[in-house]
Design a protein around this motif. Structure first.
Motif, PDB file in Angstrom:
ATOM      1  N   LEU A  34      11.918  -5.846   6.655  1.00  0.00           N
ATOM      2  CA  LEU A  34      12.006  -5.250   8.210  1.00  0.00           C
ATOM      3  C   LEU A  34      12.400  -3.751   7.909  1.00  0.00           C
ATOM      4  N   VAL A  35      12.820  -3.699   6.756  1.00  0.00           N
ATOM      5  CA  VAL A  35      13.165  -2.068   6.543  1.00  0.00           C
ATOM      6  C   VAL A  35      12.085  -1.831   5.417  1.00  0.00           C
ATOM      7  N   LEU A  36      11.476  -2.662   5.001  1.00  0.00           N
ATOM      8  CA  LEU A  36      10.089  -2.432   4.735  1.00  0.00           C
ATOM      9  C   LEU A  36       9.196  -1.930   5.179  1.00  0.00           C
ATOM     10  N   ALA A  37       8.971  -3.121   6.300  1.00  0.00           N
ATOM     11  CA  ALA A  37       8.425  -2.562   7.504  1.00  0.00           C
ATOM     12  C   ALA A  37       8.710  -1.244   8.834  1.00  0.00           C
ATOM     13  N   GLU A  38       9.848  -1.518   8.861  1.00  0.00           N
ATOM     14  CA  GLU A  38      10.180   0.182   9.673  1.00  0.00           C
ATOM     15  C   GLU A  38      10.050   1.615   8.855  1.00  0.00           C
ATOM     16  N   VAL A  39       9.747   1.752   7.560  1.00  0.00           N
ATOM     17  CA  VAL A  39       9.249   3.086   6.300  1.00  0.00           C
ATOM     18  C   VAL A  39       7.937   2.417   7.097  1.00  0.00           C
TER      19      VAL A  39
ATOM     20  N   ALA B 289      12.539 -19.168   7.485  1.00  0.00           N
ATOM     21  CA  ALA B 289      12.273 -17.552   7.411  1.00  0.00           C
ATOM     22  C   ALA B 289      11.253 -16.968   7.567  1.00  0.00           C
ATOM     23  N   ALA B 290      10.450 -17.870   7.227  1.00  0.00           N
ATOM     24  CA  ALA B 290       8.841 -17.222   7.365  1.00  0.00           C
ATOM     25  C   ALA B 290       8.509 -16.620   9.023  1.00  0.00           C
ATOM     26  N   HIS B 291       9.509 -18.023   9.740  1.00  0.00           N
ATOM     27  CA  HIS B 291       8.608 -17.902  11.068  1.00  0.00           C
ATOM     28  C   HIS B 291      10.072 -16.491  12.196  1.00  0.00           C
ATOM     29  N   SER B 292      10.847 -16.233  11.523  1.00  0.00           N
ATOM     30  CA  SER B 292      11.457 -16.056  12.254  1.00  0.00           C
ATOM     31  C   SER B 292      11.513 -14.425  11.851  1.00  0.00           C
ATOM     32  N   PHE B 293      11.311 -14.117  10.377  1.00  0.00           N
ATOM     33  CA  PHE B 293      10.032 -12.648  10.289  1.00  0.00           C
ATOM     34  C   PHE B 293       8.590 -12.125  10.945  1.00  0.00           C
ATOM     35  N   VAL B 294       8.312 -13.537  10.500  1.00  0.00           N
ATOM     36  CA  VAL B 294       7.641 -13.069  11.842  1.00  0.00           C
ATOM     37  C   VAL B 294       7.714 -12.713  13.133  1.00  0.00           C
ATOM     38  N   GLU B 295       8.270 -13.413  14.165  1.00  0.00           N
ATOM     39  CA  GLU B 295       8.626 -12.179  15.190  1.00  0.00           C
ATOM     40  C   GLU B 295       9.743 -11.432  15.348  1.00  0.00           C
ATOM     41  N   LYS B 296      10.478 -10.995  13.825  1.00  0.00           N
ATOM     42  CA  LYS B 296      10.978  -9.724  14.136  1.00  0.00           C
ATOM     43  C   LYS B 296      10.089  -8.835  13.820  1.00  0.00           C
TER      44      LYS B 296
ATOM     45  N   ARG C 252       6.786  -8.566  15.133  1.00  0.00           N
ATOM     46  CA  ARG C 252       6.510  -7.569  15.510  1.00  0.00           C
ATOM     47  C   ARG C 252       7.164  -7.361  16.856  1.00  0.00           C
ATOM     48  N   ASP C 253       8.164  -8.144  16.742  1.00  0.00           N
ATOM     49  CA  ASP C 253       9.303  -7.186  17.935  1.00  0.00           C
ATOM     50  C   ASP C 253       9.360  -5.733  17.655  1.00  0.00           C
ATOM     51  N   LEU C 254       9.137  -5.536  16.361  1.00  0.00           N
ATOM     52  CA  LEU C 254       9.559  -4.395  15.840  1.00  0.00           C
ATOM     53  C   LEU C 254       8.892  -2.878  16.755  1.00  0.00           C
ATOM     54  N   THR C 255       7.608  -3.572  16.843  1.00  0.00           N
ATOM     55  CA  THR C 255       5.959  -2.018  17.555  1.00  0.00           C
ATOM     56  C   THR C 255       5.867  -2.980  19.121  1.00  0.00           C
ATOM     57  N   ALA C 256       6.910  -4.010  19.235  1.00  0.00           N
ATOM     58  CA  ALA C 256       6.304  -4.653  20.808  1.00  0.00           C
ATOM     59  C   ALA C 256       6.375  -3.399  22.322  1.00  0.00           C
ATOM     60  N   SER C 257       7.321  -2.694  22.088  1.00  0.00           N
ATOM     61  CA  SER C 257       7.755  -1.571  23.198  1.00  0.00           C
ATOM     62  C   SER C 257       6.536  -0.890  22.897  1.00  0.00           C
ATOM     63  N   LEU C 258       5.791  -0.239  21.393  1.00  0.00           N
ATOM     64  CA  LEU C 258       4.784   0.646  21.272  1.00  0.00           C
ATOM     65  C   LEU C 258       3.571   0.442  22.128  1.00  0.00           C
ATOM     66  N   PRO C 259       2.692   0.915  22.362  1.00  0.00           N
ATOM     67  CA  PRO C 259       1.251   1.413  22.757  1.00  0.00           C
ATOM     68  C   PRO C 259       0.761   0.400  21.598  1.00  0.00           C
TER      69      PRO C 259
ATOM     70  N   HIS D  11      -2.597   0.701  20.058  1.00  0.00           N
ATOM     71  CA  HIS D  11      -2.424   1.528  19.158  1.00  0.00           C
ATOM     72  C   HIS D  11      -1.618   2.500  18.590  1.00  0.00           C
ATOM     73  N   GLU D  12      -0.488   2.198  18.515  1.00  0.00           N
ATOM     74  CA  GLU D  12       0.613   3.011  17.655  1.00  0.00           C
ATOM     75  C   GLU D  12       0.680   1.596  17.104  1.00  0.00           C
ATOM     76  N   ARG D  13       0.682   0.398  17.443  1.00  0.00           N
ATOM     77  CA  ARG D  13       0.809  -0.596  16.751  1.00  0.00           C
ATOM     78  C   ARG D  13       0.610  -0.945  14.875  1.00  0.00           C
ATOM     79  N   LEU D  14       1.012  -0.155  14.406  1.00  0.00           N
ATOM     80  CA  LEU D  14       0.752  -0.640  12.943  1.00  0.00           C
ATOM     81  C   LEU D  14       0.828  -0.992  11.533  1.00  0.00           C
ATOM     82  N   VAL D  15       1.774  -1.633  12.284  1.00  0.00           N
ATOM     83  CA  VAL D  15       2.849  -2.922  10.996  1.00  0.00           C
ATOM     84  C   VAL D  15       2.744  -4.584  11.529  1.00  0.00           C
ATOM     85  N   GLU D  16       2.043  -5.336  10.759  1.00  0.00           N
ATOM     86  CA  GLU D  16       1.797  -6.410  10.918  1.00  0.00           C
ATOM     87  C   GLU D  16       2.191  -7.410  10.299  1.00  0.00           C
TER      88      GLU D  16
END
Length: 466
Positions: free
Chosen positions: A145-150, A184-191, A193-200, A202-207
């Motif tokens: 999640l740190v990697l995704a945030e960065v 753990a894989a399922h939990s990571f997928v959900e979290k 996706r949640d990192l960018t869920a509030s963004l428009p 076109h701004e969701r760059l991480v998957e």
């Protein structure tokens, strides 16, 4: 954020394998979401209307500059950036134990170090022209999640994979069971996706991406479970396939079949799958990979160190397999995808040379070698297509993911390692246009010095030196 851009100048892209286009004096306009809304010759009536109707200032490229799609790195181990350029003297399976697992475990135990490593990695990727990257992470959810945030903060288009592995030669670096790993894989997928869920959108760059490390570290139960999770959640999959002689022999001895068969029966060879390396696959296997819609990440530099076979690139292309390039940090020592392009060409030419020395002819007109234009396609459009992206070319409806390259300055002198003697001194050509020879010279000799701009989804990225 308004991602509207207007640029007038020279554009270079490869819409098809081997087909390089240099488009002089074109106008590109994006909408507020960073998607290309207009792309035509600047003197067309539509371009003239666009120049007068859009409020955004128009960037006019100076002579010697051109816009090229960003590079796409299809295979990179983010935590291994910690020791990039070290430890390439061992066979693959020994190297994993001695270097890779230890580094990954170290970052899993130190979130501050992980953030520092990943932040530097993101800056280096931008400097090297990589705008999209498919990343292997570590086992621990928080570190990924740190990697995704960065990556999201840096503005990079990133596909992040939390490793799944319930078998390991390092007992402290594995998940306790297949079910624990799947949860753990399922939990990571959900979290993730949640990192960018509030963004428009076109701004969701991480998957998030499902990431079974490879067959030797995953039980059949885990692999089958990941196949089901991918289908249920429409998730991309990445792994390693037929990479090295010692790895292939381990799978044969432990599973009694080839690893491609293990992936296939687990539901992990799909149109959402990118498999790295594949150096031990033959033509019938490529036919099957193509029929599954699976793509391949070709990592020529790391193959030179860890595989007893060169990748059969031309054969895979001839069978219609979608292929992009990867750096495979740290199995490959260079983060610059330009080096992956160059090594891909070099290895393919050596394969063609070996064919000639063996007395085999090209009566069918086919060669095992690829040229620099084909390598450029693999680094841009090829990698984008493997990920199901519309980037990699300049076309209406495609997100604007691009880099600005400078090959010569206002005096006609080459920039960085490039020299253009015909454009310097007395009798020099005034205001020369970018030519195919100039692009080729940049491809062979260019580096970060020639890169003066980077955009992802229309947003300008920070390319300043570290």
């Amino acid at each position: 954020m308004n991602r509207a851009v207007r640029i007038q100048g020279t554009f270079v892209h490869t819409q098809r394998l081997g087909n390089l286009e240099i488009l002089h004096d074109y106008l590109l306009v994006t909408d507020s979401t960073g998607v290309i809304a207009h792309f035509e010759a600047a003197d067309s009536a539509q371009s003239q209307a666009a120049l007068s109707s859009y409020a955004e200032p128009c960037i006019t490229l100076p002579p010697g500059h051109f816009i090229l799609p960003n590079f796409v790195d299809l295979h990179l181990h983010a935590p291994q950036f910690l020791y990039q350029g070290n430890g390439l003297h061992l066979p693959l399976m020994e190297w994993l134990n001695e270097y890779a697992f230890k580094a990954e475990e170290r970052l899993d135990g130190d979130a501050a170090l992980a953030r520092r490593v990943y932040t530097r990695l993101a800056r280096r990727l931008i400097q090297d022209g990589t705008g999209t990257v498919l990343l292997f992470g570590t086992i621990k959810e928080h570190t990924n999640l740190v990697l995704a945030e960065v990556m999201q903060k840096a503005g990079l288009r990133a596909f992040v994979g939390k490793l799944s592995m319930d078998i390991s030669s390092r007992p402290s670096y594995m998940e306790s069971s297949a079910q624990t790993s799947l949860q753990a894989a399922h939990s990571f997928v959900e979290k993730c996706r949640d990192l960018t869920a509030s963004l428009p959108t076109h701004e969701r760059l991480v998957e998030p991406v499902l990431t079974p490390r490879f067959v030797p570290t995953c039980s059949d139960e885990l692999l089958v479970g990941l196949g089901k999770l991918s289908a249920a959640e429409n998730l991309k999959i990445q792994s390693h396939l037929a990479e090295a002689h010692d790895q292939v022999e381990v799978v044969r001895s432990e599973r009694g079949v080839e690893d491609i068969q293990v992936f296939d029966r687990s539901g992990l060879l799909t149109a959402r799958t990118i498999q790295a390396h594949c150096t031990f696959l033959d033509v019938p296997s490529f036919k099957h990979v193509h029929s599954c819609g699976t793509s391949i990440a070709h990592c020529p530099l790391s193959n030179s160190y860890f595989s007893a076979e060169p990748f059969r690139l031309r054969e895979a292309l001839d069978e219609g397999v979608q292929i992009g390039l990867g750096t495979d940090i740290a199995g490959g020592y260079s983060l610059d995808l330009m080096n992956s392009m160059r090594h891909a060409v070099s290895i393919s030419r050596m394969r063609q040379g070996a064919k000639i020395m063996a007395g085999l002819t090209d009566d069918d007109g086919k060669t095992l070698a690829i040229d620099w234009k084909e390598a450029l396609y693999l680094a841009t459009k090829g990698g984008a297509a493997a990920l199901g992206l519309m980037t990699g070319v300049f076309a209406v409806g495609s997100p604007f993911d691009a880099q600005e390259i400078c090959v010569f300055d206002s005096r006609g002198g080459g920039v960085g390692a490039l020299d253009f003697f015909d454009h310097e001194g007395p009798g020099a050509v005034a205001d020369p246009s970018v030519t195919i020879e100039m692009v080729e010279k940049w491809w062979c000799l260019g580096n970060a010095v020639n890169r003066t701009g980077m955009w992802v989804q229309g947003a300008k990225l920070d390319t300043s030196p570290l």
